[in-house]
Enzyme design. Structure first.
Site, PDB file in Angstrom:
ATOM      1  N   SER A 124     -12.116  12.040  -8.879  1.00 59.28           N
ATOM      2  CA  SER A 124     -10.958  12.483  -9.677  1.00 59.28           C
ATOM      3  C   SER A 124      -9.735  11.746  -9.162  1.00 59.28           C
ATOM      4  O   SER A 124      -9.768  11.152  -8.086  1.00 59.28           O
ATOM      5  CB  SER A 124     -10.726  13.985  -9.494  1.00 59.28           C
ATOM      6  OG  SER A 124     -10.034  14.250  -8.286  1.00 59.28           O
ATOM      7  N   ASP A 125      -8.646  11.769  -9.918  1.00 51.80           N
ATOM      8  CA  ASP A 125      -7.416  11.275  -9.322  1.00 51.80           C
ATOM      9  C   ASP A 125      -6.826  12.410  -8.476  1.00 51.80           C
ATOM     10  O   ASP A 125      -7.298  13.552  -8.510  1.00 51.80           O
ATOM     11  CB  ASP A 125      -6.430  10.753 -10.385  1.00 51.80           C
ATOM     12  CG  ASP A 125      -5.449   9.746  -9.773  1.00 51.80           C
ATOM     13  OD1 ASP A 125      -5.358   9.683  -8.526  1.00 51.80           O
ATOM     14  OD2 ASP A 125      -4.762   9.038 -10.518  1.00 51.80           O
ATOM     15  N   TRP A 126      -5.807  12.089  -7.742  1.00 54.00           N
ATOM     16  CA  TRP A 126      -5.214  13.014  -6.763  1.00 54.00           C
ATOM     17  C   TRP A 126      -4.814  14.343  -7.443  1.00 54.00           C
ATOM     18  O   TRP A 126      -3.852  14.376  -8.212  1.00 54.00           O
ATOM     19  CB  TRP A 126      -3.991  12.350  -6.137  1.00 54.00           C
ATOM     20  CG  TRP A 126      -3.302  13.131  -5.077  1.00 54.00           C
ATOM     21  CD1 TRP A 126      -2.515  14.251  -5.265  1.00 54.00           C
ATOM     22  CD2 TRP A 126      -3.293  12.878  -3.678  1.00 54.00           C
ATOM     23  NE1 TRP A 126      -2.032  14.687  -4.074  1.00 54.00           N
ATOM     24  CE2 TRP A 126      -2.484  13.863  -3.066  1.00 54.00           C
ATOM     25  CE3 TRP A 126      -3.880  11.910  -2.862  1.00 54.00           C
ATOM     26  CZ2 TRP A 126      -2.255  13.911  -1.699  1.00 54.00           C
ATOM     27  CZ3 TRP A 126      -3.640  11.962  -1.494  1.00 54.00           C
ATOM     28  CH2 TRP A 126      -2.845  12.951  -0.927  1.00 54.00           C
TER      29      TRP A 126
END
Ligand code: BGC
Length: 749
Positions: free
Chosen positions: A281-283
């Site tokens: 996932s992104d942050w």
């Protein structure tokens, strides 16, 4: 027949070895998986960050080391250095199953040796040197214990207000796809398992670059066809190049956050594209689905993300906190977790971490990679190839252009502007500072001094700061200019003004910098302007009034040396813009391969009922693909090998290019094609090929492009990729504004 059999044999042989290795790894993965408790499996999907804050607040999480010891962490972000990674890995080795950690970092444009920002590198249109830049970044990062870089960013970006344009390859899908491949190959080298290869990560899947209004993290909305035609191909290219991982993105697409999109991650990536790597996932993007209004709470977010195919949770703690309950309640099937864990374990096996978890954390290797002179040499070469010469007109005084400065050798040069002595700015966003950086990064001032061997003929005045309204330094700048023969002005953004969360609505030079340029021009001295920025800026007055303009982006450790090489003609600039430069923010989004309208704009008519602005021309300030050289390249007429081709066939387009200037130089010869009439509206032209050639003064060369059905195909309404019979127009030239057009016909078989 016999020959092809003999040739085919080794290929089959090697394929079966590769298959054998992969089957072997799958068996090992399964044997580890069989030993794991549910908590340990979920641990593999949980990514923590060190306390180094890059882009967002760190989620408080108690004693992180203890979690590692309990096997509740699979990967770690922002933990670098052979010693630090080794000691954290040693804690992972205290966990029950001793599954090694993966260490990840955003190694975007160099690690210790900083290379130009990716957008600048794209301006080189030189795939092999871009690959080498990624290769060197991988060598340095891997020697410092890093296994995984969150790069390349392959988002197509047509909006320079978006600060992250600096991190990608620009606006074009064709160029962007080739650069994506080069970067993946560079990072992954001879393949995972080599000590100098890191896992690459194609991000941000998908369409992050289409954020509405150019505002970071914003929503995107587009037809599936545009998604497939413009935004997905660089991702597909990365997947085809064997990229080890994908990162999803912060934005929603057509109402579904990318992180929760089954269509993107399951149907396309893991389904149609058969991607067997992992998706991170992104942050915090799993938790952010609550803010999007797509998930009711963290449990819902975790369920939606894992179901959609997001394997690793970066910094949301959604999986660590919620997955076990979701499985107990049978809302998520354990086989979904198993698939995600398998993807993580497979990479750990491929990297060789199960054989030796410390193999990348080697202080001796780290030391050797730390100051490798050949890395700096490569950074300098990459930097000079990234520079774009925007204007270089003859000036009356000398009846020739000011550049190269060797034209005016022995003269006194005033170096004016807030960036002349800048150090850290040269690195641009997404780079690391090391304690000795200020002695390593070559400023413009130092680069000029290195070139001339002394500062005898140089003078300096800052003039103004990068921002703010103080003009008290103008007087000193005027004085320095008057006492010199030539004025070189260095202006732009700060290195931190483009990047994540760095969207700007106003793309003009900040502060009093344009005014400073005006003051310098008013002295009557010959003026060269250097613009350093992470995106296309708007600088109309300069474009119209300054005879020599050089776009220098952010060039990294060797910036000053590279700029001096170009200014003095030791390197003849060859960069071409990977993004369209607007005249005004009001023209954005502006990109060369737009659709036509029913009322196209024409220069030669008074009809106002056409697609146009009443207060501005449609044309950009500088078109995509544009860039000058100290040489002059002349294009002959395009000659086609036939005036028609059939589906399945090909046609050759030839053109002769002559260097009619007095310097040897490189030119990027660009091929554009337009599908004149089709079942769907097609762009006015699209880049379909390019060749970078070097010509001596007076030399001519015939360049040939082979056009096949692939270059003519497009995504149909039902998303089939195919060409339609009909008329096509071909343009070949030194930018997307190439005028020469010739037609041929594609005939049905
Ligand atoms: C960025 C990613 C980056 C991640 C980790 C996020 O904010 O969007 O590109 O890899 O942070 O630093």
């Amino acid at each position: 027949m016999r020959i092809s059999f003999l040739i085919a044999l080794p290929a089959i042989f090697f394929q079966s070895i590769a298959w054998g290795q992969s089957a072997n790894i799958d068996r090992k993965v399964d044997s580890v998986l069989a030993l794991m408790t549910l908590d340990e499996k979920i641990g593999q999907l949980n990514q923590l960050s060190s306390d180094f804050v890059a882009t967002g607040p760190i989620t408080p999480d108690g004693d992180k080391q203890d979690r590692v010891r309990q096997g509740k962490v699979g990967s770690y972000l922002n933990m670098t250095g052979a010693a630090r990674t080794r000691s954290l890995q040693a804690i992972a080795m205290q966990s029950r199953l001793k599954i090694p950690l993966l260490f990840a970092q955003d190694v975007i444009h160099g690690y210790r040796t900083i290379f130009p920002i990716p957008l600048a590198e794209a301006a080189s249109w030189d795939l092999s040197i871009i690959e080498r830049s990624a290769r060197i970044a991988a060598i340095e990062a891997a020697a410092c214990g890093i296994h995984w870089t969150f790069a390349p960013m392959v988002d197509i970006a047509r909006d320079p207000r978006w600060g992250r344009v600096m991190e990608g390859a620009g606006e074009d899908t064709y160029l962007g796809s080739l650069i994506a491949t080069a970067r993946v190959k560079g990072f992954q080298g001879k393949g995972l398992g080599s000590l100098d290869a890191v896992m690459a990560c194609a991000k941000h899947f998908a369409a992050y670059g289409a954020a509405e209004g150019g505002r970071d993290y914003n929503t995107t909305d587009m037809s599936l066809r545009r998604l497939h035609e413009v935004y997905l191909p660089p991702f597909k290219a990365a997947a085809d190049a064997g990229v080890a991982s994908f990162m999803n993105s912060f934005n929603d697409i057509n109402g579904i956050p990318a992180t929760g999109s089954s269509y993107l991650q399951r149907t396309l990536l893991k389904g149609d594209w058969k991607f067997n790597g992992l998706v991170v996932s992104d942050w915090g993007s799993i938790g952010e689905m609550i803010n999007h209004g797509y998930a009711a709470d963290m449990t819902d977010a975790a369920k939606k993300a894992i179901t959609a195919g997001s394997d690793i949770d970066m910094e949301s703690r959604a999986y660590a906190g919620q997955l076990a309950d979701l499985i107990k309640r049978k809302e998520v099937n354990e086989s979904v977790i198993d698939d995600a864990v398998r993807r993580v374990l497979r990479k750990k096996f491929e990297l060789g971490l199960f054989d030796d978890p410390y193999r990348f954390s080697d202080e001796a290797r780290e030391k050797a990679a730390w100051n490798a002179p050949e890395h700096r040499q490569a950074a300098r070469e990459m930097a000079r190839k990234s520079i774009v010469l925007l204007r270089n007109d003859s000036i009356k005084k000398i009846s020739k252009p000011i550049l190269p400065l060797s034209n005016v050798s022995g003269k006194k040069i005033a170096l004016i502007g807030p960036l002349v002595k800048a150090i850290g700015d040269n690195n641009g966003f997404w780079s690391y500072s090391w304690p000795d950086d200020s002695t390593r990064i070559v400023s413009l001032w130092n680069g000029m001094e290195n070139k001339l061997g002394s500062t005898k003929n140089l003078s300096y005045a800052k003039g103004c700061e990068l921002t703010g309204s103080d003009t008290s330094g103008f007087a000193a700048a005027r004085l320095a200019a008057r006492r010199s023969d030539i004025v070189v002005i260095s202006v732009g953004e700060t290195g931190n003004m483009s990047g994540e969360a760095k969207s700007r609505s106003d793309l003009k030079l900040p502060g009093m910098q344009e005014q400073l340029v005006k003051e310098m021009v008013a002295t009557g001295k010959p003026v060269v302007v250097l613009i350093s920025a992470g995106r296309p800026l708007v600088f109309n007055w300069i474009s119209e009034n300054v005879p020599s303009i050089v776009y220098t982006w952010w060039l990294g450790t060797e910036a000053g040396n590279a700029i001096a090489d170009v200014l003095f003609g030791d390197y003849n600039p060859s960069g071409k813009l990977p993004m369209t430069f607007p005249r005004s923010e009001g023209q954005i989004p502006i990109y060369y391969n737009h659709f036509n309208t029913g009322r196209p704009f024409k220069n030669d008519t008074d009809n106002i009922y056409v697609t146009a602005y009443t207060d501005l021309r449609n044309s950009p300030r500088y078109p995509f693909g544009y860039g000058l050289s100290y040489s002059k390249f002349e294009y002959g007429k395009i000659v086609l090998s036939a005036d028609s081709m059939s589906v399945g066939g090909s046609i050759r387009a030839k053109v002769t290019i002559t260097n009619s200037g007095t310097y040897a130089g490189e030119e990027v010869v660009q091929l554009y094609i337009q599908d004149v009439a089709a079942s769907l509206v097609r762009p006015v032209r699209e880049l379909k090929g390019f060749q970078k050639i070097r010509l001596a003064p007076g030399e001519s060369r015939e360049i040939e492009f082979v056009i096949t059905e692939k270059e003519l195909a497009f995504y149909q309404e039902d998303l089939r990729f195919m060409a339609e019979p009909g008329q096509f127009r071909v343009f070949i030239g030194g930018s997307s504004a190439a005028e020469e057009g010739i037609s041929f016909w594609l005939k049905a078989r």
